[in-house]
Design a protein around this motif. Sequence first.
Motif, PDB file in Angstrom:
ATOM      1  N   LEU A 189       0.857  -1.182   0.000  1.00 47.51           N
ATOM      2  CA  LEU A 189       0.000   0.000   0.000  1.00 47.51           C
ATOM      3  C   LEU A 189       0.890   1.228   0.000  1.00 47.51           C
ATOM      4  CD1 LEU A 189      -2.465  -1.030   2.867  1.00 47.51           C
ATOM      5  CD2 LEU A 189      -2.569  -1.661   0.443  1.00 47.51           C
ATOM      6  N   ALA A 190       0.416   2.308  -0.586  1.00 39.96           N
ATOM      7  CA  ALA A 190       1.179   3.553  -0.609  1.00 39.96           C
ATOM      8  C   ALA A 190       0.418   4.647   0.123  1.00 39.96           C
ATOM      9  CB  ALA A 190       1.468   3.993  -2.041  1.00 39.96           C
ATOM     10  N   PHE A 191       1.176   5.484   0.815  1.00 37.23           N
ATOM     11  CA  PHE A 191       0.664   6.713   1.434  1.00 37.23           C
ATOM     12  C   PHE A 191       1.618   7.820   1.046  1.00 37.23           C
ATOM     13  CE2 PHE A 191       1.167   9.938   4.659  1.00 37.23           C
ATOM     14  CZ  PHE A 191      -0.116  10.256   5.065  1.00 37.23           C
ATOM     15  N   LEU A 192       1.067   8.942   0.549  1.00 38.98           N
ATOM     16  CA  LEU A 192       1.876  10.115   0.209  1.00 38.98           C
ATOM     17  C   LEU A 192       1.364  11.317   0.982  1.00 38.98           C
ATOM     18  CD1 LEU A 192       2.544   8.256  -2.303  1.00 38.98           C
ATOM     19  CD2 LEU A 192       2.791  10.370  -3.609  1.00 38.98           C
ATOM     20  N   GLY A 193       2.274  12.079   1.546  1.00 43.28           N
ATOM     21  CA  GLY A 193       1.878  13.287   2.256  1.00 43.28           C
ATOM     22  C   GLY A 193       2.862  13.608   3.359  1.00 43.28           C
ATOM     23  N   ARG A 194       2.708  14.780   3.918  1.00 39.77           N
ATOM     24  CA  ARG A 194       3.569  15.174   5.043  1.00 39.77           C
ATOM     25  C   ARG A 194       3.237  14.285   6.231  1.00 39.77           C
ATOM     26  NH1 ARG A 194       7.090  19.070   5.689  1.00 39.77           N
ATOM     27  NH2 ARG A 194       7.825  19.354   7.821  1.00 39.77           N
ATOM     28  N   VAL A 195       4.208  13.515   6.696  1.00 38.81           N
ATOM     29  CA  VAL A 195       3.920  12.444   7.639  1.00 38.81           C
ATOM     30  C   VAL A 195       3.607  12.939   9.042  1.00 38.81           C
ATOM     31  CG1 VAL A 195       5.276  10.806   6.309  1.00 38.81           C
ATOM     32  CG2 VAL A 195       6.376  12.075   8.165  1.00 38.81           C
ATOM     33  N   ASP A 196       4.094  14.136   9.406  1.00 39.52           N
ATOM     34  CA  ASP A 196       3.847  14.646  10.754  1.00 39.52           C
ATOM     35  C   ASP A 196       2.745  15.696  10.794  1.00 39.52           C
ATOM     36  OD1 ASP A 196       5.263  16.574   9.420  1.00 39.52           O
ATOM     37  OD2 ASP A 196       6.919  16.702  10.857  1.00 39.52           O
ATOM     38  N   ALA A 224       5.687   7.874   1.688  1.00 38.63           N
ATOM     39  CA  ALA A 224       6.564   8.851   1.043  1.00 38.63           C
ATOM     40  C   ALA A 224       6.106  10.256   1.397  1.00 38.63           C
ATOM     41  CB  ALA A 224       6.557   8.665  -0.471  1.00 38.63           C
ATOM     42  N   GLY A 225       7.048  11.078   1.829  1.00 38.48           N
ATOM     43  CA  GLY A 225       6.714  12.462   2.152  1.00 38.48           C
ATOM     44  C   GLY A 225       7.647  13.017   3.199  1.00 38.48           C
ATOM     45  N   PRO A 226       7.670  14.344   3.320  1.00 42.72           N
ATOM     46  CA  PRO A 226       8.557  14.974   4.298  1.00 42.72           C
ATOM     47  C   PRO A 226       8.014  14.851   5.710  1.00 42.72           C
ATOM     48  CG  PRO A 226       7.223  16.639   3.206  1.00 42.72           C
ATOM     49  CD  PRO A 226       6.887  15.321   2.553  1.00 42.72           C
ATOM     50  N   GLY A 227       8.864  15.187   6.679  1.00 42.58           N
ATOM     51  CA  GLY A 227       8.441  15.201   8.075  1.00 42.58           C
ATOM     52  C   GLY A 227       9.017  14.039   8.867  1.00 42.58           C
ATOM     53  N   ASP A 228       8.826  14.124  10.160  1.00 49.44           N
ATOM     54  CA  ASP A 228       9.365  13.133  11.094  1.00 49.44           C
ATOM     55  C   ASP A 228       8.222  12.308  11.674  1.00 49.44           C
ATOM     56  OD1 ASP A 228      10.665  11.664  12.990  1.00 49.44           O
ATOM     57  OD2 ASP A 228      11.354  13.369  14.184  1.00 49.44           O
ATOM     58  N   ALA A 229       8.208  11.024  11.369  1.00 52.83           N
ATOM     59  CA  ALA A 229       7.134  10.139  11.831  1.00 52.83           C
ATOM     60  C   ALA A 229       7.560   9.302  13.030  1.00 52.83           C
ATOM     61  CB  ALA A 229       6.684   9.230  10.701  1.00 52.83           C
ATOM     62  N   SER A 230       8.670   9.641  13.668  1.00 50.40           N
ATOM     63  CA  SER A 230       9.191   8.794  14.745  1.00 50.40           C
ATOM     64  C   SER A 230       8.203   8.661  15.894  1.00 50.40           C
ATOM     65  CB  SER A 230      10.532   9.340  15.248  1.00 50.40           C
ATOM     66  OG  SER A 230      10.414  10.687  15.662  1.00 50.40           O
ATOM     67  N   GLY A 248      10.749   8.687   2.950  1.00 53.19           N
ATOM     68  CA  GLY A 248      11.142  10.089   2.955  1.00 53.19           C
ATOM     69  C   GLY A 248      10.660  10.796   1.700  1.00 53.19           C
ATOM     70  N   MET A 249      11.286  11.931   1.407  1.00 57.96           N
ATOM     71  CA  MET A 249      10.941  12.655   0.184  1.00 57.96           C
ATOM     72  C   MET A 249      11.369  11.849  -1.030  1.00 57.96           C
ATOM     73  SD  MET A 249       9.352  15.515   0.342  1.00 57.96           S
ATOM     74  CE  MET A 249       9.826  16.191  -1.250  1.00 57.96           C
ATOM     75  N   VAL A 250      10.514  11.812  -2.035  1.00 52.74           N
ATOM     76  CA  VAL A 250      10.839  11.108  -3.274  1.00 52.74           C
ATOM     77  C   VAL A 250      10.720  12.083  -4.439  1.00 52.74           C
ATOM     78  CG1 VAL A 250      10.107   8.859  -2.394  1.00 52.74           C
ATOM     79  CG2 VAL A 250       8.453  10.314  -3.583  1.00 52.74           C
ATOM     80  N   SER A 251      11.425  11.785  -5.510  1.00 59.60           N
ATOM     81  CA  SER A 251      11.345  12.616  -6.716  1.00 59.60           C
ATOM     82  C   SER A 251      10.005  12.404  -7.410  1.00 59.60           C
ATOM     83  CB  SER A 251      12.486  12.254  -7.664  1.00 59.60           C
ATOM     84  OG  SER A 251      12.295  10.946  -8.170  1.00 59.60           O
ATOM     85  N   ASP A 252       9.704  13.264  -8.362  1.00 54.94           N
ATOM     86  CA  ASP A 252       8.469  13.100  -9.132  1.00 54.94           C
ATOM     87  C   ASP A 252       8.457  11.758  -9.858  1.00 54.94           C
ATOM     88  OD1 ASP A 252       7.598  15.560  -8.301  1.00 54.94           O
ATOM     89  OD2 ASP A 252       8.068  16.606 -10.172  1.00 54.94           O
TER      90      ASP A 252
END
Length: 397
Positions: A189-196, A224-230, A248-252
């Motif tokens: 499964l995929a999730f995209l977005g700012r994780v925090d 995939a996405g920016p932020g800290d999910a710890s 983490g961040m991925v390219s287009d």
Amino acid sequence: MVCPYAWDVPGGVQYHVRDIAEHFIRQGHEVWVLAPAENDADLPDYVTSVGRPVPVRYNGSVARVTLGPATSTRVSRWLEAGNFDVLHLHEPLNPSVSLVALWASTEPVVATFHSAMIRSRALHAAHPLLRPSLEKIRGRIAVSEDALGTVQRHLGGMAFIIPNGVHVDSFALAPVRPQWAGTPEAPTLAFLGRVDEPRKGLAIALQAMPDLLEVHPGIRLLVAGPGDASDLLKDADPRAAAATVMLGMVSDDDKASLLRSVDAYVAPHLGGESFGIVLVEAMAAGAPVVASDLPAFAAVLDIGTPTGGDANGILFQTGSPQGLAQAMLPLLADPARREALRVAGRARSRVFDWDVVAAKVMAVYETVIAGADAEPEEPAPQGLWGRLVRGVPGGGN
């Protein structure tokens, strides 16, 4: 075009401005973009920095914007040097450079409203001050019905509904990556977005994972996405944390391949969404979509309309991990259903292709330019206050 948010920070508005600017440049138009950016940011030739951004909480998120006397000076100089046929402002009511450009503008103005807000006390209180400047806007665009509702509640009047755009073929033709592809025993499964950012709903996906792992012990959630999910991972069920892969961040290009490779895309957002561009990207890539039942997501998937039904995706109750699991498990068990959603989603995504969307935006430009050319020329206002209080006959459409 004026983008209110930091150009060098990923975001839906920034991507929208980038993509439509580059689309028009490829068509031979001369396009310039003004946006906040860090001093060392690597900017395209068509982007001018208006200064370093600062973080401001806005609409349930943190926006990086810029405002102040130096911004006003830079905006005025940019407008005077550009001698533009049309000025396209994005989110002109945000406390940032788009609002400053609206105050300073003398050319025909088009404004795109991206946000969906049920109520804003600040906008309500500021409306008497903003009204003269708002009359400068000759063409209003809302990216969705929800964004249109925001315009009508806070400003009155109507707007053209023109959705965000996607380069559909770049997703449809992206290569599948074996490391992200699933199997019947170990789906992905995929999730995209700012994780925090809580409203993106990663916590909901993590809470649903134990139920999914009971049936599919090898399942992986690719994030995939920016932020800290710890903190989220620390609080999650250990099995869910172990099955979650933080990319983490991925390219287009990597984003397109990720969506092309997985068995399903999950959008567990909690609110504050006026459109849902990532759902369009997932459909374009052929990823079956399982999403919160937000009105904006239902509209993108065309679910619940006379012509839509449930052919383009699956909705579950917003904020419900159990609802997400109950929607996902039958889908993972039914390859034919997943294939039907892939086919329908790809067809639905074509509505949002940039060739279609940009043509509608250009039609708005041509309409407002023609209207401005038909009006008698007025003396240029003197000073920023003069520009602010000068309305435009026939504005606010």
